[in-house]
Design a protein around this motif. Structure first.
Motif, PDB file in Angstrom:
ATOM      1  N   ASP A  29       0.892  -1.200   0.088  1.00 61.38           N
ATOM      2  CA  ASP A  29       0.091  -0.126   0.104  1.00 61.38           C
ATOM      3  C   ASP A  29       0.811   1.239  -0.066  1.00 61.38           C
ATOM      4  O   ASP A  29       2.060   1.214   0.181  1.00 61.38           O
ATOM      5  CB  ASP A  29      -0.836   0.043   1.184  1.00 61.38           C
ATOM      6  CG  ASP A  29      -2.055  -0.706   1.170  1.00 61.38           C
ATOM      7  OD1 ASP A  29      -2.916  -0.751   0.129  1.00 61.38           O
ATOM      8  OD2 ASP A  29      -2.281  -1.918   1.933  1.00 61.38           O
ATOM      9  N   GLU A  30       0.310   2.557  -0.287  1.00 61.91           N
ATOM     10  CA  GLU A  30       1.012   3.787  -0.066  1.00 61.91           C
ATOM     11  C   GLU A  30       1.100   3.968   1.289  1.00 61.91           C
ATOM     12  O   GLU A  30       0.582   3.674   2.194  1.00 61.91           O
ATOM     13  CB  GLU A  30      -0.023   4.779  -0.453  1.00 61.91           C
ATOM     14  CG  GLU A  30      -0.290   4.669  -2.318  1.00 61.91           C
ATOM     15  CD  GLU A  30      -1.419   5.563  -2.683  1.00 61.91           C
ATOM     16  OE1 GLU A  30      -1.492   6.658  -1.926  1.00 61.91           O
ATOM     17  OE2 GLU A  30      -1.871   5.445  -3.906  1.00 61.91           O
ATOM     18  N   PRO A  31       2.401   4.438   1.580  1.00 62.41           N
ATOM     19  CA  PRO A  31       3.036   4.592   2.934  1.00 62.41           C
ATOM     20  C   PRO A  31       2.511   5.726   3.530  1.00 62.41           C
ATOM     21  O   PRO A  31       2.833   6.704   3.666  1.00 62.41           O
ATOM     22  CB  PRO A  31       4.277   4.828   2.789  1.00 62.41           C
ATOM     23  CG  PRO A  31       4.567   5.518   1.199  1.00 62.41           C
ATOM     24  CD  PRO A  31       3.405   4.792   0.679  1.00 62.41           C
ATOM     25  N   ALA A  46      -5.984   3.057  15.510  1.00 61.00           N
ATOM     26  CA  ALA A  46      -4.814   3.134  14.436  1.00 61.00           C
ATOM     27  C   ALA A  46      -4.911   2.390  13.301  1.00 61.00           C
ATOM     28  O   ALA A  46      -5.596   1.464  13.282  1.00 61.00           O
ATOM     29  CB  ALA A  46      -3.305   2.833  15.102  1.00 61.00           C
ATOM     30  N   ASP A  47      -4.657   3.004  12.173  1.00 58.97           N
ATOM     31  CA  ASP A  47      -4.634   2.273  10.959  1.00 58.97           C
ATOM     32  C   ASP A  47      -3.593   2.592   9.878  1.00 58.97           C
ATOM     33  O   ASP A  47      -3.031   3.847  10.183  1.00 58.97           O
ATOM     34  CB  ASP A  47      -6.107   2.296  10.295  1.00 58.97           C
ATOM     35  CG  ASP A  47      -6.531   1.476   9.125  1.00 58.97           C
ATOM     36  OD1 ASP A  47      -5.763   0.422   9.273  1.00 58.97           O
ATOM     37  OD2 ASP A  47      -7.474   1.455   8.729  1.00 58.97           O
ATOM     38  N   ARG A  48      -3.393   1.946   8.669  1.00 60.73           N
ATOM     39  CA  ARG A  48      -2.629   2.326   7.820  1.00 60.73           C
ATOM     40  C   ARG A  48      -3.403   2.276   6.624  1.00 60.73           C
ATOM     41  O   ARG A  48      -4.622   2.123   6.354  1.00 60.73           O
ATOM     42  CB  ARG A  48      -1.434   1.266   7.741  1.00 60.73           C
ATOM     43  CG  ARG A  48      -2.074   0.003   7.512  1.00 60.73           C
ATOM     44  CD  ARG A  48      -0.894  -1.036   7.083  1.00 60.73           C
ATOM     45  NE  ARG A  48      -1.121  -2.323   6.819  1.00 60.73           N
ATOM     46  CZ  ARG A  48      -1.596  -2.718   5.708  1.00 60.73           C
ATOM     47  NH1 ARG A  48      -1.922  -1.975   4.701  1.00 60.73           N
ATOM     48  NH2 ARG A  48      -1.933  -4.002   5.547  1.00 60.73           N
ATOM     49  N   ASN A  49      -2.721   2.933   5.390  1.00 64.62           N
ATOM     50  CA  ASN A  49      -3.424   2.879   4.090  1.00 64.62           C
ATOM     51  C   ASN A  49      -3.771   1.659   3.764  1.00 64.62           C
ATOM     52  O   ASN A  49      -2.866   0.650   3.955  1.00 64.62           O
ATOM     53  CB  ASN A  49      -2.448   3.397   3.213  1.00 64.62           C
ATOM     54  CG  ASN A  49      -3.045   4.674   2.257  1.00 64.62           C
ATOM     55  OD1 ASN A  49      -3.888   5.291   3.103  1.00 64.62           O
ATOM     56  ND2 ASN A  49      -2.535   5.012   1.318  1.00 64.62           N
ATOM     57  N   GLY A  54      -7.695  -1.514  -4.380  1.00 67.67           N
ATOM     58  CA  GLY A  54      -8.455  -0.694  -5.561  1.00 67.67           C
ATOM     59  C   GLY A  54      -9.405   0.399  -4.959  1.00 67.67           C
ATOM     60  O   GLY A  54     -10.067   1.016  -5.693  1.00 67.67           O
ATOM     61  N   ASP A  55      -9.871   0.257  -3.707  1.00 64.81           N
ATOM     62  CA  ASP A  55     -10.729   1.312  -3.044  1.00 64.81           C
ATOM     63  C   ASP A  55      -9.804   2.430  -2.558  1.00 64.81           C
ATOM     64  O   ASP A  55      -9.196   2.193  -1.432  1.00 64.81           O
ATOM     65  CB  ASP A  55     -11.568   0.893  -2.046  1.00 64.81           C
ATOM     66  CG  ASP A  55     -12.443   1.628  -1.408  1.00 64.81           C
ATOM     67  OD1 ASP A  55     -12.414   3.041  -1.667  1.00 64.81           O
ATOM     68  OD2 ASP A  55     -13.172   1.322  -0.258  1.00 64.81           O
TER      69      ASP A  55
END
Length: 168
Positions: A29-31, A46-49, A54-55
């Motif tokens: 994924d994008e950083p 907390a989360d990351r990309n 595709g979404d």
């Protein structure tokens, strides 16, 4: 150098955001990574990309807004802080404002990312890189923090396949 105060809490949560951004990159994924912190300085979410499926709305800042709308009271949202590795895009800034979240603290700016992409001859994305304060003028923001710029630049370079750039 930034004019913003940089507290131990800022250091801790921005470091976590950068680590989440690296985790995103390691998973295709994008950083980008973000953390929602309550008024007492306790991490709530907390989360990351997660855009690789595709979404492209699966930005961590947007997920934080969704989570907060479903799990926090209006008062809790207003006093929360979102820490993030990169300044919110317009979509995420709007979601942040509509949900009524408090302040945003970001490590690197949209202007930084735009400059890096231009330097690497990468075409811009489909959405104008507007500052948070243009999209959500009533949201308090602090950033960027140069302490994280080179590591974030390195993660972005890895994502785009740019070689010869290492974090100092």
């Amino acid at each position: 150098m930034t004019d913003f105060e940089f507290s131990a809490q800022d250091q801790q949560f921005l470091q976590q955001c950068v680590d989440l951004a690296e985790e995103a990159l390691d998973n295709g994924d994008e950083p980008f990574g973000s953390v929602l912190v309550d008024a007492d300085g306790v991490e709530q979410f907390a989360d990351r990309n997660r855009v690789s499926g595709g979404d492209h709305t699966r930005h961590p800042e947007f997920e934080i807004a969704r989570w907060a709308a479903n799990h926090l009271t209006v008062e809790q949202r207003m006093t929360a802080t979102v820490y993030t590795s990169g300044e919110h895009c317009p979509m995420c800034a709007a979601a942040h404002a509509w949900v009524g979240l408090g302040s945003i603290v970001y490590a690197s700016s949209g202007a930084d990312l735009t400059r890096w992409l231009q330097e690497w001859d990468i075409p811009p994305g489909p959405v104008a890189p507007l500052p948070i304060t243009t999209v959500a003028p009533n949201v308090a923001v602090r950033g960027p923090f140069p302490e994280f710029s080179e590591r974030i630049r390195t993660l972005q370079a890895r994502f785009y396949g740019i070689t010869g750039i290492d974090a100092s």
